[in-house]
Each structure stands twice: as structure tokens, then as C-alpha cells.
Design a protein around this motif. Structure first.
Motif, PDB file in Angstrom:
ATOM      1  N   PHE A   1     -15.629  -3.348 -46.481  1.00 47.51           N
ATOM      2  CA  PHE A   1     -14.518  -3.703 -47.309  1.00 47.51           C
ATOM      3  C   PHE A   1     -13.417  -4.437 -46.970  1.00 47.51           C
ATOM      4  CE2 PHE A   1     -10.709  -2.502 -49.327  1.00 47.51           C
ATOM      5  CZ  PHE A   1     -10.733  -3.118 -50.672  1.00 47.51           C
ATOM      6  N   LEU A   2     -12.898  -3.937 -45.593  1.00 43.78           N
ATOM      7  CA  LEU A   2     -11.843  -4.502 -45.037  1.00 43.78           C
ATOM      8  C   LEU A   2     -12.129  -5.927 -44.818  1.00 43.78           C
ATOM      9  CD1 LEU A   2      -8.798  -4.618 -43.958  1.00 43.78           C
ATOM     10  CD2 LEU A   2      -9.915  -3.489 -42.142  1.00 43.78           C
ATOM     11  N   GLN A   3     -13.301  -6.224 -44.312  1.00 42.84           N
ATOM     12  CA  GLN A   3     -13.568  -7.280 -43.659  1.00 42.84           C
ATOM     13  C   GLN A   3     -13.958  -8.636 -44.931  1.00 42.84           C
ATOM     14  OE1 GLN A   3     -16.775  -6.149 -41.239  1.00 42.84           O
ATOM     15  NE2 GLN A   3     -15.559  -6.229 -39.370  1.00 42.84           N
ATOM     16  N   GLU A   4     -14.423  -7.966 -45.977  1.00 42.46           N
ATOM     17  CA  GLU A   4     -14.805  -8.655 -47.160  1.00 42.46           C
ATOM     18  C   GLU A   4     -13.458  -9.201 -47.669  1.00 42.46           C
ATOM     19  OE1 GLU A   4     -17.121 -11.149 -49.110  1.00 42.46           O
ATOM     20  OE2 GLU A   4     -17.891  -9.669 -47.485  1.00 42.46           O
ATOM     21  N   GLU A   5     -12.413  -8.271 -47.968  1.00 45.40           N
ATOM     22  CA  GLU A   5     -11.044  -8.623 -48.512  1.00 45.40           C
ATOM     23  C   GLU A   5     -10.394  -9.749 -47.472  1.00 45.40           C
ATOM     24  OE1 GLU A   5      -8.646  -7.171 -50.743  1.00 45.40           O
ATOM     25  OE2 GLU A   5     -10.509  -6.758 -51.770  1.00 45.40           O
ATOM     26  N   LEU A   6     -10.519  -9.737 -46.335  1.00 45.07           N
ATOM     27  CA  LEU A   6     -10.056 -10.645 -45.256  1.00 45.07           C
ATOM     28  C   LEU A   6     -10.527 -12.089 -45.602  1.00 45.07           C
ATOM     29  CD1 LEU A   6      -9.137  -8.324 -42.478  1.00 45.07           C
ATOM     30  CD2 LEU A   6      -7.625  -9.205 -43.970  1.00 45.07           C
ATOM     31  N   LYS A   7     -12.056 -11.859 -45.662  1.00 48.54           N
ATOM     32  CA  LYS A   7     -12.865 -13.174 -45.818  1.00 48.54           C
ATOM     33  C   LYS A   7     -12.455 -14.129 -46.998  1.00 48.54           C
ATOM     34  CE  LYS A   7     -17.681 -14.535 -45.984  1.00 48.54           C
ATOM     35  NZ  LYS A   7     -19.038 -14.033 -45.873  1.00 48.54           N
ATOM     36  N   SER A   8     -11.895 -13.159 -47.937  1.00 46.61           N
ATOM     37  CA  SER A   8     -11.599 -13.699 -49.290  1.00 46.61           C
ATOM     38  C   SER A   8     -10.316 -14.491 -49.073  1.00 46.61           C
ATOM     39  CB  SER A   8     -11.500 -12.938 -50.560  1.00 46.61           C
ATOM     40  OG  SER A   8     -10.542 -11.972 -50.096  1.00 46.61           O
ATOM     41  N   GLN A   9      -9.561 -14.154 -48.294  1.00 50.00           N
ATOM     42  CA  GLN A   9      -8.117 -15.089 -47.959  1.00 50.00           C
ATOM     43  C   GLN A   9      -8.392 -15.894 -46.602  1.00 50.00           C
ATOM     44  OE1 GLN A   9      -4.826 -12.246 -47.435  1.00 50.00           O
ATOM     45  NE2 GLN A   9      -6.117 -10.601 -48.809  1.00 50.00           N
ATOM     46  N   ASN A  10      -9.659 -15.885 -46.006  1.00 48.39           N
ATOM     47  CA  ASN A  10      -9.883 -16.814 -45.030  1.00 48.39           C
ATOM     48  C   ASN A  10      -9.174 -16.476 -43.561  1.00 48.39           C
ATOM     49  OD1 ASN A  10     -12.001 -18.380 -46.016  1.00 48.39           O
ATOM     50  ND2 ASN A  10     -10.371 -19.545 -47.078  1.00 48.39           N
ATOM     51  N   LEU A  11      -9.063 -15.110 -43.506  1.00 45.70           N
ATOM     52  CA  LEU A  11      -8.082 -14.551 -42.299  1.00 45.70           C
ATOM     53  C   LEU A  11      -9.092 -13.298 -41.595  1.00 45.70           C
ATOM     54  CD1 LEU A  11      -4.713 -13.870 -44.206  1.00 45.70           C
ATOM     55  CD2 LEU A  11      -5.314 -15.518 -42.322  1.00 45.70           C
ATOM     56  N   ASP A  12      -8.921 -13.430 -40.388  1.00 45.55           N
ATOM     57  CA  ASP A  12      -9.293 -12.190 -39.635  1.00 45.55           C
ATOM     58  C   ASP A  12      -8.072 -11.172 -39.882  1.00 45.55           C
ATOM     59  OD1 ASP A  12      -7.577 -12.925 -37.574  1.00 45.55           O
ATOM     60  OD2 ASP A  12      -9.117 -13.259 -36.369  1.00 45.55           O
ATOM     61  N   TYR A  13      -8.411  -9.954 -39.500  1.00 48.11           N
ATOM     62  CA  TYR A  13      -7.495  -8.698 -39.519  1.00 48.11           C
ATOM     63  C   TYR A  13      -6.331  -8.986 -38.720  1.00 48.11           C
ATOM     64  CZ  TYR A  13      -5.636  -4.076 -39.211  1.00 48.11           C
ATOM     65  OH  TYR A  13      -4.792  -2.923 -39.367  1.00 48.11           O
ATOM     66  N   GLN A  14      -6.462  -9.549 -37.412  1.00 51.45           N
ATOM     67  CA  GLN A  14      -5.239  -9.988 -36.713  1.00 51.45           C
ATOM     68  C   GLN A  14      -4.483 -11.038 -37.109  1.00 51.45           C
ATOM     69  OE1 GLN A  14      -5.065  -8.030 -33.399  1.00 51.45           O
ATOM     70  NE2 GLN A  14      -6.608  -7.066 -34.706  1.00 51.45           N
ATOM     71  N   ASP A  15      -4.835 -12.039 -37.736  1.00 54.42           N
ATOM     72  CA  ASP A  15      -4.060 -12.982 -38.311  1.00 54.42           C
ATOM     73  C   ASP A  15      -3.419 -12.358 -39.565  1.00 54.42           C
ATOM     74  OD1 ASP A  15      -4.544 -14.845 -36.654  1.00 54.42           O
ATOM     75  OD2 ASP A  15      -6.190 -15.700 -37.549  1.00 54.42           O
ATOM     76  N   PHE A  16      -4.160 -11.704 -40.082  1.00 57.84           N
ATOM     77  CA  PHE A  16      -3.325 -11.169 -41.732  1.00 57.84           C
ATOM     78  C   PHE A  16      -2.274 -10.270 -41.394  1.00 57.84           C
ATOM     79  CE2 PHE A  16      -4.142  -7.223 -44.298  1.00 57.84           C
ATOM     80  CZ  PHE A  16      -3.681  -7.990 -45.646  1.00 57.84           C
ATOM     81  N   VAL A  17      -2.629  -9.181 -40.517  1.00 61.17           N
ATOM     82  CA  VAL A  17      -1.437  -8.263 -39.904  1.00 61.17           C
ATOM     83  C   VAL A  17      -0.224  -9.107 -39.437  1.00 61.17           C
ATOM     84  CG1 VAL A  17      -2.776  -6.239 -39.896  1.00 61.17           C
ATOM     85  CG2 VAL A  17      -2.350  -7.466 -38.088  1.00 61.17           C
ATOM     86  N   ILE A  18      -0.548  -9.878 -38.491  1.00 58.16           N
ATOM     87  CA  ILE A  18       0.793 -10.675 -37.794  1.00 58.16           C
ATOM     88  C   ILE A  18       1.438 -11.413 -38.876  1.00 58.16           C
ATOM     89  CG2 ILE A  18       1.180 -12.528 -36.429  1.00 58.16           C
ATOM     90  CD1 ILE A  18      -1.112 -11.243 -34.589  1.00 58.16           C
ATOM     91  N   ASN A  19       0.674 -12.145 -39.761  1.00 62.97           N
ATOM     92  CA  ASN A  19       1.275 -12.923 -40.779  1.00 62.97           C
ATOM     93  C   ASN A  19       2.215 -11.790 -41.865  1.00 62.97           C
ATOM     94  OD1 ASN A  19       0.029 -15.291 -39.973  1.00 62.97           O
ATOM     95  ND2 ASN A  19      -1.594 -15.215 -41.803  1.00 62.97           N
ATOM     96  N   LEU A  20       1.605 -10.515 -41.949  1.00 63.25           N
ATOM     97  CA  LEU A  20       2.483  -9.880 -42.847  1.00 63.25           C
ATOM     98  C   LEU A  20       3.666  -9.453 -41.969  1.00 63.25           C
ATOM     99  CD1 LEU A  20      -0.273  -7.119 -44.131  1.00 63.25           C
ATOM    100  CD2 LEU A  20       0.969  -8.778 -45.376  1.00 63.25           C
ATOM    101  N   PHE A  21       3.737  -9.049 -40.863  1.00 66.90           N
ATOM    102  CA  PHE A  21       4.957  -8.804 -40.046  1.00 66.90           C
ATOM    103  C   PHE A  21       5.806  -9.979 -40.027  1.00 66.90           C
ATOM    104  CE2 PHE A  21       7.472  -8.352 -36.179  1.00 66.90           C
ATOM    105  CZ  PHE A  21       7.682  -6.998 -36.153  1.00 66.90           C
ATOM    106  N   HIS A  22       5.449 -11.325 -40.082  1.00 64.17           N
ATOM    107  CA  HIS A  22       6.530 -12.293 -40.033  1.00 64.17           C
ATOM    108  C   HIS A  22       6.792 -12.664 -41.581  1.00 64.17           C
ATOM    109  CE1 HIS A  22       6.520 -12.466 -35.819  1.00 64.17           C
ATOM    110  NE2 HIS A  22       5.281 -12.691 -35.705  1.00 64.17           N
ATOM    111  N   ARG A  23       6.353 -12.365 -42.422  1.00 56.70           N
ATOM    112  CA  ARG A  23       6.428 -12.557 -43.751  1.00 56.70           C
ATOM    113  C   ARG A  23       7.913 -12.273 -44.168  1.00 56.70           C
ATOM    114  NH1 ARG A  23       2.481 -10.680 -48.553  1.00 56.70           N
ATOM    115  NH2 ARG A  23       1.070 -11.920 -47.297  1.00 56.70           N
ATOM    116  N   LYS A  24       8.778 -12.853 -45.058  1.00 59.46           N
ATOM    117  CA  LYS A  24      10.094 -12.657 -45.325  1.00 59.46           C
ATOM    118  C   LYS A  24      10.311 -11.889 -46.437  1.00 59.46           C
ATOM    119  CE  LYS A  24      11.552 -14.325 -41.610  1.00 59.46           C
ATOM    120  NZ  LYS A  24      11.714 -13.186 -40.363  1.00 59.46           N
ATOM    121  N   SER A  25       9.387 -11.696 -47.468  1.00 60.01           N
ATOM    122  CA  SER A  25       9.423 -11.370 -48.774  1.00 60.01           C
ATOM    123  C   SER A  25       8.891  -9.808 -48.900  1.00 60.01           C
ATOM    124  CB  SER A  25       8.639 -12.072 -49.768  1.00 60.01           C
ATOM    125  OG  SER A  25       7.283 -11.871 -49.389  1.00 60.01           O
TER     126      SER A  25
END
Length: 184
Positions: free
Chosen positions: A160-184
Motif C-alpha cells: 500500500f505504501l509503495q503504491e501511494e508513493l508510486k502514484s506521486q512518482n516518489l520513493d519513500y526516502q524522497d517523500f519523507v525528505i521532501n516532507l521534512f523540508h516543506r514549509k507549509s
């Protein structure tokens, strides 16, 4: 205070978050099986466990029951390949309260290239990241609870997690790092 993992699992859960300071880092080292061999002062303070209570126990002693097993399967598959892991983890304190961290886990090697264990450095995550990751983890937990076996539960949860990330064209590492740096 509990000395065994089973006693932490029997704690009454308190739905109250405790945060680490913005400039604090939780640091621990484990052997290759995940047993704690070092815990810094911040780790002991936030978990409410002493060094004697932590050393030689598996790091999962602080695992909160709200954390999907699928996430930890991903953690172990990543670090066993010699890769660095980044991710969000909800941990359990010995008083039943919880704390979220943004975790970085790296393999440690000796001079001959033999794996010694793992170094984990955790810091305070942005609240905006937890607002995004928590519903995903809740869905993963729901999938795990509906499965017929533990292995099936973990595999379906991770899928499920991998499918969620695939729909956003991200792997888990990129996803969580992007969340860390997001300003909103």
C-alpha cells in the motif's frame, strides 16, 4: 521501569505527545540484530528509560503500537542493503505517552568493511510532515489488522505504501525528505 520489551507493550497508552527540543538529537547505536549498545542523554530523557534499562535490549522496545510493521520491514530491508534510511517514527515512552521523530539510520562498518551495527540519529519532525504521514500509517495499520497472517499483513501494508508513493512518482526516502523540508 520496564526491563523487557513485553512490559512496554503492556503499558496503558496515553494519547499525549511529548516533543524533543528543536536543537536536540536522539542518538543510539545498535548491533547488527538491533540491540542497543549506546544511548545518549536525550534518548534516555525522552524515553524515560535509563541506560541500564536500554542497553542490550532490542531498539523496538520503544516502538509505538501505532507504527505499521510494514514501515519497519522497509527500514530493515534498506539498512541491510547498506543504504541509509530516513523516515518518520512514532515512539513510545515508558509513561505511555508518545513522541514523533525524523529518523536517520546508517550502517556502521569496521576498517575491513564488516558490518558492526547501526547508528540512528533522530530529531524533531515538522508538524506538517506528521499531518501527512500519520494518515498513511493509519491506513497501513488498518490493512495489517485485516490481514490473515503477520507476513501477509506486513507485505500488504508495505505494498500500500509503495503504491501511494508510486502514484506521486516518489520513493519513500524522497517523500519523507521532501516532507521534512516543506514549509507549509
Amino acid at each position: 521501569m520496564p526491563k523487557k520489551k513485553g512490559l512496554m507493550k503492556q503499558l496503558p497508552l496515553v494519547n499525549e505527545e511529548v516533543s524533543i527540543g528543536d536543537e536536540e538529537f536522539i542518538v543510539s547505536k545498535t548491533n547488527v540484530r538491533g540491540h542497543i549498545i549506546y544511548a545518549n542523554r536525550v534518548f534516555m530523557e525522552i524515553s524515560l528509560l535509563s541506560e541500564d534499562q536500554l542497553i542490550n535490549l532490542n531498539h523496538n522496545i520503544i516502538r509505538h503500537p501505532d507504527m505499521p510493521k510494514g514501515v519497519f520491514k522497509y527500514v530493515w530491508s534498506t539498512i541491510k542493503k547498506g543504504q541509509e534510511f530516513f523516515g518518520y517514527v512514532k515512539n513510545l515512552r515508558s509513561d505511555g505517552r508518545y513522541y514523533w521523530v525524523f529518523a536517520n539510520i546508517t550502517p556502521e562498518y569496521d576498517q575491513q568493511g564488516n558490518l558492526l551495527g547501526y547508528l540512528s540519529v533522530r530529531r524533531k519532525p515538522p508538524a506538517s510532515a506528521i499531518k501527512v504521514i500519520e494518515p498513511i500509517y493509519q491506513q497501513m495499520l488498518s490493512i495489517e489488522r485485516q490481514a490473515h497472517s503477520d507476513k501477509d499483513a506486513v507485505d500488504k501494508s508495505l505494498a500500500f505504501l509503495q503504491e501511494e508513493l508510486k502514484s506521486q512518482n516518489l520513493d519513500y526516502q524522497d517523500f519523507v525528505i521532501n516532507l521534512f523540508h516543506r514549509k507549509s
